[in-house]
Design an enzyme around this catalytic site. Structure first.
Site, PDB file in Angstrom:
ATOM      1  N   ARG A 145      36.546  45.770  50.416  1.00 41.88           N
ATOM      2  CA  ARG A 145      37.815  45.047  50.424  1.00 41.88           C
ATOM      3  C   ARG A 145      38.949  46.053  50.442  1.00 41.88           C
ATOM      4  O   ARG A 145      38.931  47.032  49.683  1.00 41.88           O
ATOM      5  CB  ARG A 145      37.927  44.139  49.197  1.00 41.88           C
ATOM      6  CG  ARG A 145      39.093  43.168  49.279  1.00 41.88           C
ATOM      7  CD  ARG A 145      39.306  42.407  47.974  1.00 41.88           C
ATOM      8  NE  ARG A 145      40.037  43.204  46.999  1.00 41.88           N
ATOM      9  CZ  ARG A 145      40.582  42.713  45.885  1.00 41.88           C
ATOM     10  NH1 ARG A 145      40.461  41.436  45.594  1.00 41.88           N
ATOM     11  NH2 ARG A 145      41.232  43.493  45.051  1.00 41.88           N
ATOM     12  N   TYR A 166      49.633  43.250  43.491  1.00 41.52           N
ATOM     13  CA  TYR A 166      48.246  42.934  43.188  1.00 41.52           C
ATOM     14  C   TYR A 166      47.275  43.864  43.911  1.00 41.52           C
ATOM     15  O   TYR A 166      47.454  44.182  45.083  1.00 41.52           O
ATOM     16  CB  TYR A 166      47.946  41.490  43.601  1.00 41.52           C
ATOM     17  CG  TYR A 166      46.465  41.186  43.639  1.00 41.52           C
ATOM     18  CD1 TYR A 166      45.767  40.919  42.463  1.00 41.52           C
ATOM     19  CD2 TYR A 166      45.767  41.204  44.840  1.00 41.52           C
ATOM     20  CE1 TYR A 166      44.410  40.664  42.490  1.00 41.52           C
ATOM     21  CE2 TYR A 166      44.411  40.948  44.876  1.00 41.52           C
ATOM     22  CZ  TYR A 166      43.735  40.684  43.700  1.00 41.52           C
ATOM     23  OH  TYR A 166      42.389  40.447  43.733  1.00 41.52           O
ATOM     24  N   ASP A 208      42.304  40.328  50.543  1.00 37.35           N
ATOM     25  CA  ASP A 208      42.663  39.197  49.689  1.00 37.35           C
ATOM     26  C   ASP A 208      44.170  38.948  49.762  1.00 37.35           C
ATOM     27  O   ASP A 208      44.962  39.795  49.349  1.00 37.35           O
ATOM     28  CB  ASP A 208      42.254  39.514  48.243  1.00 37.35           C
ATOM     29  CG  ASP A 208      42.438  38.330  47.307  1.00 37.35           C
ATOM     30  OD1 ASP A 208      42.923  37.277  47.763  1.00 37.35           O
ATOM     31  OD2 ASP A 208      42.093  38.462  46.119  1.00 37.35           O
ATOM     32  N   HIS A 248      45.588  36.444  48.117  1.00 35.98           N
ATOM     33  CA  HIS A 248      45.910  36.023  46.749  1.00 35.98           C
ATOM     34  C   HIS A 248      46.956  34.915  46.691  1.00 35.98           C
ATOM     35  O   HIS A 248      47.839  34.918  45.824  1.00 35.98           O
ATOM     36  CB  HIS A 248      46.329  37.224  45.900  1.00 35.98           C
ATOM     37  CG  HIS A 248      45.636  37.274  44.576  1.00 35.98           C
ATOM     38  ND1 HIS A 248      46.299  37.227  43.380  1.00 35.98           N
ATOM     39  CD2 HIS A 248      44.328  37.364  44.272  1.00 35.98           C
ATOM     40  CE1 HIS A 248      45.426  37.288  42.382  1.00 35.98           C
ATOM     41  NE2 HIS A 248      44.218  37.369  42.899  1.00 35.98           N
ATOM     42  N   GLU A 266      40.884  36.391  52.554  1.00 39.97           N
ATOM     43  CA  GLU A 266      40.649  35.558  51.376  1.00 39.97           C
ATOM     44  C   GLU A 266      41.934  34.924  50.863  1.00 39.97           C
ATOM     45  O   GLU A 266      42.974  35.567  50.815  1.00 39.97           O
ATOM     46  CB  GLU A 266      40.032  36.433  50.282  1.00 39.97           C
ATOM     47  CG  GLU A 266      39.799  35.731  48.963  1.00 39.97           C
ATOM     48  CD  GLU A 266      39.287  36.684  47.894  1.00 39.97           C
ATOM     49  OE1 GLU A 266      39.314  36.289  46.703  1.00 39.97           O
ATOM     50  OE2 GLU A 266      38.878  37.810  48.218  1.00 39.97           O
ATOM     51  N   GLU A 304      38.464  30.823  44.839  1.00 37.56           N
ATOM     52  CA  GLU A 304      38.096  31.465  43.585  1.00 37.56           C
ATOM     53  C   GLU A 304      38.752  30.782  42.376  1.00 37.56           C
ATOM     54  O   GLU A 304      38.277  30.949  41.247  1.00 37.56           O
ATOM     55  CB  GLU A 304      38.434  32.952  43.607  1.00 37.56           C
ATOM     56  CG  GLU A 304      39.900  33.302  43.464  1.00 37.56           C
ATOM     57  CD  GLU A 304      40.131  34.803  43.400  1.00 37.56           C
ATOM     58  OE1 GLU A 304      39.292  35.561  43.918  1.00 37.56           O
ATOM     59  OE2 GLU A 304      41.145  35.226  42.836  1.00 37.56           O
ATOM     60  N   ARG A 344      34.298  30.819  47.697  1.00 36.49           N
ATOM     61  CA  ARG A 344      34.614  31.878  46.748  1.00 36.49           C
ATOM     62  C   ARG A 344      34.433  31.451  45.292  1.00 36.49           C
ATOM     63  O   ARG A 344      34.845  32.150  44.371  1.00 36.49           O
ATOM     64  CB  ARG A 344      36.059  32.338  46.965  1.00 36.49           C
ATOM     65  CG  ARG A 344      36.234  33.249  48.146  1.00 36.49           C
ATOM     66  CD  ARG A 344      35.694  34.633  47.866  1.00 36.49           C
ATOM     67  NE  ARG A 344      36.533  35.351  46.920  1.00 36.49           N
ATOM     68  CZ  ARG A 344      36.069  36.167  45.979  1.00 36.49           C
ATOM     69  NH1 ARG A 344      34.778  36.352  45.820  1.00 36.49           N
ATOM     70  NH2 ARG A 344      36.903  36.776  45.162  1.00 36.49           N
ATOM     71  N   GLU A 359      30.894  39.707  45.757  1.00 41.53           N
ATOM     72  CA  GLU A 359      31.893  40.610  45.208  1.00 41.53           C
ATOM     73  C   GLU A 359      31.285  41.358  44.027  1.00 41.53           C
ATOM     74  O   GLU A 359      30.614  40.761  43.178  1.00 41.53           O
ATOM     75  CB  GLU A 359      33.110  39.816  44.750  1.00 41.53           C
ATOM     76  CG  GLU A 359      34.250  40.680  44.208  1.00 41.53           C
ATOM     77  CD  GLU A 359      35.470  39.859  43.849  1.00 41.53           C
ATOM     78  OE1 GLU A 359      36.556  40.432  43.761  1.00 41.53           O
ATOM     79  OE2 GLU A 359      35.324  38.624  43.654  1.00 41.53           O
ATOM     80  N   TRP A 378      51.311  34.747  42.305  1.00 37.95           N
ATOM     81  CA  TRP A 378      50.767  36.097  42.124  1.00 37.95           C
ATOM     82  C   TRP A 378      49.385  36.182  42.764  1.00 37.95           C
ATOM     83  O   TRP A 378      49.072  37.150  43.393  1.00 37.95           O
ATOM     84  CB  TRP A 378      50.656  36.435  40.618  1.00 37.95           C
ATOM     85  CG  TRP A 378      50.060  37.772  40.410  1.00 37.95           C
ATOM     86  CD1 TRP A 378      50.665  39.004  40.557  1.00 37.95           C
ATOM     87  CD2 TRP A 378      48.716  38.060  40.032  1.00 37.95           C
ATOM     88  NE1 TRP A 378      49.797  40.025  40.301  1.00 37.95           N
ATOM     89  CE2 TRP A 378      48.567  39.471  39.979  1.00 37.95           C
ATOM     90  CE3 TRP A 378      47.599  37.288  39.743  1.00 37.95           C
ATOM     91  CZ2 TRP A 378      47.370  40.107  39.640  1.00 37.95           C
ATOM     92  CZ3 TRP A 378      46.408  37.910  39.409  1.00 37.95           C
ATOM     93  CH2 TRP A 378      46.308  39.298  39.359  1.00 37.95           C
TER      94      TRP A 378
END
Length: 412
Positions: free
Chosen positions: A147, A159, A220, A222, A246, A272, A293, A349, A412
């Site tokens: 990643r 992040y 990602d 996020h 992602e 996720e 995820r 992951e 975030w």
């Protein structure tokens, strides 16, 4: 095989973990991960005050019935706290069943579908040279997939940049290579989506030029983009052949992914922060993403996530189970057993826990040639060292949050 003891253990070796330990009258023990990053004590209370008393006397072999009881009997369903608590019970019961049978859990789930689990690591850097160093380090550690997260010019802290920690020579320490930080208040980071969208394609162009076309690369987002921004990024990243993009946009607005899907062929990984199969149901049915995820720890355990992944398999959607260090080694072991057994495994992951965590949670899994394997000890293959756990009491910790340049709080 009735349960005679239900204990909730909170420990903070490298970060906070919540573990449920069940014991049967025959002496079998089972462990379950109930860690909810930044809100750990909410799950502790749920388990201690509401779940543990109801477990005493229950037949530990009745996994499905117990799952349904805790999901349906409370009336107030779903949500991260409830589902993390149910997940801990479910994992612990699978652990007990495996030990009673003398078999690893993956054998109880139908046996191995592969030799091991392809895993990806987290490479990051505040700039491109630092990112290259991180990628090389991960390749040296045996990772076959990486990643990629990078700093953005003009932004001080964002992040996914582990290089901001003291371990690599700068800034405030992050513990166990994750952004949650111990303290009374969350740390503020900054964000500018337009700067990010301009910069990221250049980063992946540089990475491909340096490391070639073969290595699977992931990224990602996020949840920080609007649907049209996510569509733009996915389209602009197509020349660099990502394994996945992602959480490109907040997927609570499930219609938004239709727009993203219409404009890019970059594979998408979603979910996720989802907690139940109901969060995924329509997205799977409409084939709006490619990788699930969900985390065993946050989705109600092995029982619930396997059902979600079996449904996803009907639409050629694969697993991409959440597995950073806010999942304890117990939760990671559960993910490995599930991933080894299902047919539609995609990738796992994998962030390596710190030494203190590995002393608290003794593990049987192996890591070789870029593949994870949960091992063949009966149950999940993880034991909890209570004496070591007691050395590390809970410490308040929060994930950071974002503000835009004008002071607006942003995802975030």
């Amino acid at each position: 095989m009735n349960i005679v003891k239900a204990e909730v253990v909170v420990t903070s070796p490298d970060r906070n973990f919540v573990t449920l330990k069940l014991t049967t009258e025959e002496g079998f023990t089972g462990l379950g991960d109930a860690t909810l990053n930044g809100r750990e004590l909410a799950v502790v209370s749920y388990l201690q005050d509401h779940v543990a008393p109801l477990l005493i006397g229950k037949d530990a072999s009745r996994i499905e019935d117990t799952w349904q009881f805790f999901y349906r009997s409370a009336y107030w369903r779903r949500g991260p706290v409830t589902m993390a608590a149910i997940a801990a019970v479910d994992m612990a019961l699978w652990d007990i069943k495996g030990k009673a049978a003398g078999m690893p859990v993956y054998q109880l789930l139908g046996g191995a579908s592969r030799q091991g689990l392809l895993a990806y690591g987290h490479a990051s850097g505040s700039d491109i040279p630092e990112l290259f160093d991180s990628i090389r380090k991960h390749l040296e550690l045996g990772f076959r997939a990486v990643r990629v997260q990078t700093g953005v010019p003009g932004l001080n802290a964002i992040y996914g940049i582990a290089s901001q920690s003291k371990e690599t020579g700068g800034g405030e320490a992050r513990y166990d290579h994750e952004p949650a930080r111990r303290g009374a208040q969350p740390v503020q980071e900054d964000w500018d989506t337009r700067s990010y969208l301009r910069h990221l394609p250049r980063v992946f162009e540089a990475v491909r030029n340096e490391f070639g076309p073969e290595i699977p690369l992931l990224h990602d987002g996020h949840h920080r983009m609007t649907p049209i921004q996510a569509a733009q990024l996915g389209k602009n990243l197509e020349p660099y052949d990502l394994f996945w993009l992602e959480d490109c946009t907040p997927a609570e607005n499930q219609e938004s992914l239709k727009l993203v899907r219409q404009h890019t062929t970059t594979p998408l990984a979603i979910g996720e922060i989802f907690n139940t199969a109901w969060d995924f149901k329509d997205l799977i049915r409409d084939q709006l993403f490619d990788y699930v995820r969900g985390a065993v720890t946050h989705m109600g355990g092995i029982t619930a996530l396997k059902k979600t992944l079996d449904y996803a398999a009907m639409y050629q959607i694969k697993s991409g189970m959440h597995g950073p260090t806010d999942i304890s080694p117990v939760g990671m072991a559960a993910a490995m057993h599930l991933g080894l057994a299902i047919h539609n495994f995609g990738i796992q992951e994998y962030m390596q826990h710190g030494d203190r965590t590995n002393q608290v949670f003794e593990q049987s899994f192996t890591w070789q040639d870029g593949l994870l394997h949960p091992g063949d000890k009966p149950g999940l293959g993880v034991s909890l060292n209570i004496d070591e756990a007691g050395k590390y009491p809970y410490q308040q910790a929060y994930l950071p949050f974002n503000r835009l340049a004008d002071g607006t709080v942003h995802d975030w």
